[in-house]
Enzyme design. Structure first.
Site, short mmCIF file in Angstrom:
data_model
loop_
_atom_site.label_atom_id
_atom_site.label_comp_id
_atom_site.label_asym_id
_atom_site.label_seq_id
_atom_site.Cartn_x
_atom_site.Cartn_y
_atom_site.Cartn_z
N THR A 127 0.83 -1.22 0.00
CA THR A 127 0.00 0.00 0.00
C THR A 127 0.86 1.26 0.00
OG1 THR A 127 -1.60 -1.25 1.28
CG2 THR A 127 -1.94 1.12 1.17
N PRO A 129 0.70 5.90 -0.34
CA PRO A 129 -0.19 7.03 -0.02
C PRO A 129 -1.28 7.23 -1.07
CG PRO A 129 2.09 7.62 0.38
CD PRO A 129 2.11 6.26 -0.26
N GLY A 132 -4.34 1.74 -2.05
CA GLY A 132 -3.95 0.35 -1.86
C GLY A 132 -4.73 -0.60 -2.75
N SER A 133 -5.97 -0.23 -3.11
CA SER A 133 -6.82 -1.18 -3.83
C SER A 133 -6.28 -1.51 -5.22
CB SER A 133 -8.24 -0.61 -3.98
OG SER A 133 -8.79 -0.40 -2.72
N ILE A 159 1.30 -0.01 7.06
CA ILE A 159 2.00 -1.30 7.03
C ILE A 159 2.06 -1.87 8.45
CG2 ILE A 159 4.17 -2.42 6.42
CD1 ILE A 159 2.58 -1.08 4.03
N ARG A 278 -27.15 -13.41 33.87
CA ARG A 278 -27.69 -12.05 34.06
C ARG A 278 -29.22 -12.09 34.00
NH1 ARG A 278 -26.10 -7.00 35.89
NH2 ARG A 278 -27.22 -5.36 34.76
N HIS A 357 -24.71 -7.31 26.92
CA HIS A 357 -24.00 -6.98 28.17
C HIS A 357 -24.40 -5.62 28.73
CE1 HIS A 357 -21.47 -10.30 26.88
NE2 HIS A 357 -20.89 -10.28 28.05
N GLY A 358 -25.26 -4.89 28.04
CA GLY A 358 -25.67 -3.58 28.54
C GLY A 358 -24.46 -2.70 28.81
N GLU A 383 -5.42 -5.96 3.87
CA GLU A 383 -5.32 -7.07 2.90
C GLU A 383 -6.46 -7.05 1.88
OE1 GLU A 383 -2.64 -9.34 3.00
OE2 GLU A 383 -1.98 -9.35 5.09
#
Ligand SMILES: Cc1cc2nc3c(=O)[nH]c(=O)nc-3n(C[C@H](O)[C@H](O)[C@H](O)COP(=O)(O)OP(=O)(O)OC[C@H]3O[C@@H](n4cnc5c(N)ncnc54)[C@H](O)[C@@H]3O)c2cc1C
Length: 408
Positions: A127, A129, A132-133, A159, A278, A357-358, A383
């Site tokens: 990748t 600047p 990356g695609s 990276i 719970r 789990h609230g 990736e």
């Protein structure tokens, strides 16, 4: 058709599970907060044969296949929901494997045994600047011969493992650059080579990003200003760097699927225990359909994802073993499906389990944030982004003539 793992594979799963639950699980929050692997962990993973699991025995590796790599990734992620340790594991299992297939004998002897001992980190750096695609169209990095060496100029970003490579280990990265910009088709101009990432490399300037997940493994980058690469660090045929990259991405993607599934399984296990104890409105949460129906839906979905991963790993193993009934494009299709499903479903599952789990889920006493932040890295793009997985799948279903990008 055989849906059983072999006794050896089951035994391997048990061994990794025991190790991960004992040596990793209790320390995951601490590693997330310090942004570092626990002291001595890499050495313990090396001793167990978990570093460079797919590297052949000839180069100091355990010579494992992708079925084993996926079993290990799932177990590591069940213990480390943040997936930092599985990322470290999977990047090496896929990219050192490509290097072991195509690198020069001299370079392999030099590098791979050290990867397996944990002295070198083996990473991937494609990748840049500008993006990356589309690594073919957008690669600005160049590699040119100079005397008996090559010189590299450019920059790689986002990276994994750069900080570790500059501190506790040394980095050796599968890297790509243009050797021949005039090549037709364009992808034949891309060359793969090993780039050293460590302190004191003339012309190499590392950078680090402050990211928000899988904190124990860093995300950084490096600028390359006339960095010299020995000739024997060129990987394979210099016109096939793009092809080798695609092999590595397929390998990584199937293990990513297994990793995300492992994190989601770990989260679901925590959730199942929680809803059984719970109580709300006088009854356990596990009695309410608003809780158990999503559990049933997501568990079913996850088991489907697991089968996709297992088939993708099996296909890769078939291709590698020389079964000519299948080719790397068959494997690429299934590996892309594994990468498309795993991260998206794992994120949704961990998010759902957090609801059960609230408020507790919103504290650091509950480990679910680790998983939510971790697996999101893979649906955002590490990736390959999700749409890139969809492009690959559609290409294999419809034919290359329908891809939306310029194939020259
Ligand atoms: C945590 C993390 C770790 C990473 N580690 C590494 C590493 O070790 N080595 C490395 O080389 N890279 C690494 N990456 C980078 C990763 O490979 C890239 O993020 C990825 O390839 C996408 O590139 P990009 O981010 O430049 O997005 P872009 O290419 O700019 O794409 C942006 C968005 O547009 C979508 N898109 C692009 N083209 C199309 C299209 N034709 N049709 C529809 N949608 C499209 C993409 O899917 C994405 O969602 C890492 C990323 C992350 C988040």
């Amino acid at each position: 058709m055989d849906f059983e793992f072999t006794p050896e594979e089951e035994m391997f799963r048990e061994t990794v599970r025991e190790f991960a639950q004992k040596e990793i699980r209790p320390y995951v929050r601490e590693m997330d907060e310090t942004g570092k692997f626990r002291e001595g962990l890499i050495k313990k993973m090396a001793d167990l044969g978990l570093l460079g699991i797919t590297i052949p025995e000839k180069y100091g590796g355990p010579g494992g296949n992708f079925t084993l790599a996926c079993i290990a990734a799932e177990e590591l992620a069940r213990a480390d929901l943040s997936i930092a340790i599985p990322v470290f594991f999977l990047v090496e299992a896929s990219w050192a494997w490509v290097f072991a297939r195509h690198g020069t004998e001299e370079a392999k002897q030099e590098i791979l045994p050290k990867v397996c001992k944990g002295e070198y980190f083996f990473g991937i750096a494609t990748t840049e600047p500008a993006g990356g695609s589309d690594i073919v169209g957008n690669t600005r990095t160049t590699i040119k011969p100079k005397g008996d060496k090559y010189v590299v100029n450019g920059e790689k970003v986002y990276i994994s493992g750069v900080n570790e490579s500059m501190t506790v280990m040394k980095g050796r990265y599968f890297t790509t650059a243009y050797m021949n910009k005039a090549a037709k088709p364009k992808y034949k101009g891309i060359t793969a080579f090993i780039c050293p990432v460590e302190k004191g490399i003339p012309g190499l300037t590392p950078t680090l990003f402050e990211d928000w997940g899988r904190m124990a493994i860093s995300t950084g980058g490096f600028a390359l200003d006339n960095v010299e690469i020995p000739k024997h660090w060129i990987i394979g045929d210099p016109t096939r760097g793009f092809i080798y990259s695609m092999e590595g991405f397929s390998a990584a993607r199937v293990i990513i699927g297994a990793t995300c599934i492992g994190s989601a399984l770990g989260g679901l296990e925590i959730g199942k225990e929680y809803i059984k104890q719970r109580k709300s409105f006088g009854k356990e949460l596990a009695r309410y359909e608003g809780i158990t129906f999503p559990l049933a839906d997501w568990y079913s979905r996850l088991e489907g994802d697991r089968l996709v991963v297992q088939k993708a790993a099996w296909l890769l193993d078939q291709v590698n073993a020389g079964n000519t009934k299948y080719n790397h494009l068959d494997a690429a299709l299934w590996c892309a499906m594994a990468k498309l499903r795993g991260p998206i479903d794992a994120f949704a599952i961990l998010n759902e389990v957090a609801d059960w789990h609230g408020a507790f889920a919103y504290t650091k006493e509950c480990p679910l944030d680790l998983g939510i932040r971790g697996v999101r890295s893979y649906s955002i793009g590490a990736e390959g982004g999700m749409n890139i997985m969809r492009l690959i799948i559609a290409r294999e279903l419809l034919g290359k003539q329908y891809v939306p990008y310029d194939r020259q």
